[in-house]
Design an enzyme around this catalytic site. Structure first.
Site, PDB file in Angstrom:
ATOM      1  CG  ASP A 238      -1.919   1.127   1.215  1.00  0.00           C
ATOM      2  OD1 ASP A 238      -2.985   0.952   0.595  1.00  0.00           O
ATOM      3  OD2 ASP A 238      -1.646   2.189   1.812  1.00  0.00           O
ATOM      4  CB  ILE A 239       1.019   4.255  -2.184  1.00  0.00           C
ATOM      5  CG1 ILE A 239       1.426   3.412  -3.407  1.00  0.00           C
ATOM      6  CG2 ILE A 239       1.761   5.592  -2.193  1.00  0.00           C
ATOM      7  CD1 ILE A 239       1.091   4.057  -4.737  1.00  0.00           C
ATOM      8  CD  GLU A 280      -4.666   3.869  -1.492  1.00  0.00           C
ATOM      9  OE1 GLU A 280      -4.916   4.190  -0.319  1.00  0.00           O
ATOM     10  OE2 GLU A 280      -5.498   3.955  -2.414  1.00  0.00           O
TER      11      GLU A 280
END
Length: 354
Positions: A238-239, A280
């Site tokens: 996950d960003i 994301e």
């Protein structure tokens, strides 16, 4: 006006001339099989009616007439059972040539055969345009059609003004037939490329070019269900603070971050399944032992943080869980998600192994 490139012309011209590559031929097979079956059945019916409706004084050569009918029936049976486009093309050619041979046999039994076979040749030239994929095979069969119906008959009135009408009608019919054949082939080629593109869109993420969630999950399930596979780990990526990037810099900047992050993941995960799970979030199925996946996850985290330093700071958090073959895939996904949540709580820009 921009002219098409040589590669574009070659990509279109080669299938139109030769019928396309093996994958294209496999796609065309079902359509050409149906069209050819219907066309051959109609040809056999037309031939049989012609034979039955011939006036009493005229009797065709029985041997030739029967051989032509047997050839058409044999071609129909072979076409019905065949499974490849080259065999389909050969059976179609045999069917057309035996039909024209039979019709020429009928025309020879009446007066003025040259008058009767001219419309037959024109009709056959146009009627078979849809059942051959590839201009060269079509032209080869058309040449056989006109030799069948026309040998020994033309020119009819040598030296007279109407002598040029027969070759003119032949040339015009062949040109019209070739135009029809190319049109049908172009439609098939366009449908093929549309199908390829739709398949790509169905399994590939449109923004990043990675596998989309559907394709990633299907392949992960296949790997998870393989009876003799090695150790597998699922990495949920996950960003960090992606919503902040979108809110402060705009969605275009957010998309650029997604694309660059996906490129880094794809580069580092060469040989391992990776994809975009949505938003994301990304996923990787890593084949290897615990130490190898630990090193890979650390490399991934560092590569993303280093890849954006020139413009801004972007980081990822990673949750890692072993794919337990004794339990369903969702169990491992949940463990990886919990590990990801823990990585976020511990300060982000890191990985945690469940």
């Amino acid at each position: 006006m921009r002219l098409p490139s040589i590669n574009t012309l070659r990509r279109v011209a080669v299938p139109l001339a030769f019928g396309g590559n093996s994958e294209q031929q496999h796609t065309y097979f079902a359509e050409l099989h149906r069209v050819g079956m219907v066309t051959q059945l109609l040809g056999i019916i037309a031939y049989s009616l012609t034979w039955l409706m011939m006036p009493e004084p005229y009797h065709p050569n029985q041997t030739h007439a029967v051989l032509a009918l047997l050839g058409m029936l044999t071609s129909l049976i072979v076409r019905y059972r065949c499974t490849t486009l080259p065999v389909l093309t050969i059976t179609g050619a045999c069917a057309v040539l035996t039909l024209t041979f039979g019709l020429r046999t009928m025309a020879d039994a009446v007066h003025h055969a040259s008058f009767w076979v001219l419309p037959v040749g024109v009709f056959m030239t146009l009627a078979i345009a849809s059942i051959f994929n590839g201009g060269l095979s079509y032209l080869a069969v058309v040449a056989g059609v006109w030799w069948n119906v026309g040998h020994g008959l033309y020119p009819v009135n040598a030296g007279l003004p109407d002598e040029s009408w027969a070759p003119l009608m032949i040339a015009v019919s062949v040109l019209f037939g070739l135009a029809l054949n190319v049109s049908f082939s172009l439609l098939r080629l366009r449908n093929y490329h549309s199908k390829v593109e739709l398949t790509r869109l169905a399994f590939q993420d449109g923004l990043t070019g990675l596998n989309n969630r559907r394709m990633f999950t299907q392949r992960a399930q296949q790997m998870h269900g393989a009876p003799h596979g090695g150790m597998l780990y699922f990495l949920m990526i996950d960003i960090d603070d992606f919503k902040v990037i979108n809110d402060q810099q705009g969605h275009d900047a957010g998309d650029e971050v997604l694309v660059r992050t996906a490129a880094i993941i794809a580069d580092k995960a060469q040989g391992h399944l990776c994809g975009r799970l949505g938003g994301e979030e990304f996923g990787v199925v890593y084949a290897g032992d615990r130490e190898a996946v630990r090193a890979f996850a650390g490399t991934l985290v560092e590569a993303v943080s280093q890849g954006f330093l020139a413009a801004q700071f972007v980081s990822i958090s990673v949750g890692v869980a072993e794919l337990d073959r004794g339990k369903d895939l969702g169990h491992s996904y949940r463990l990886a998600d919990e590990a990801l949540y823990l990585a976020k709580r511990q300060g982000k820009n890191r990985y945690v192994i469940a």
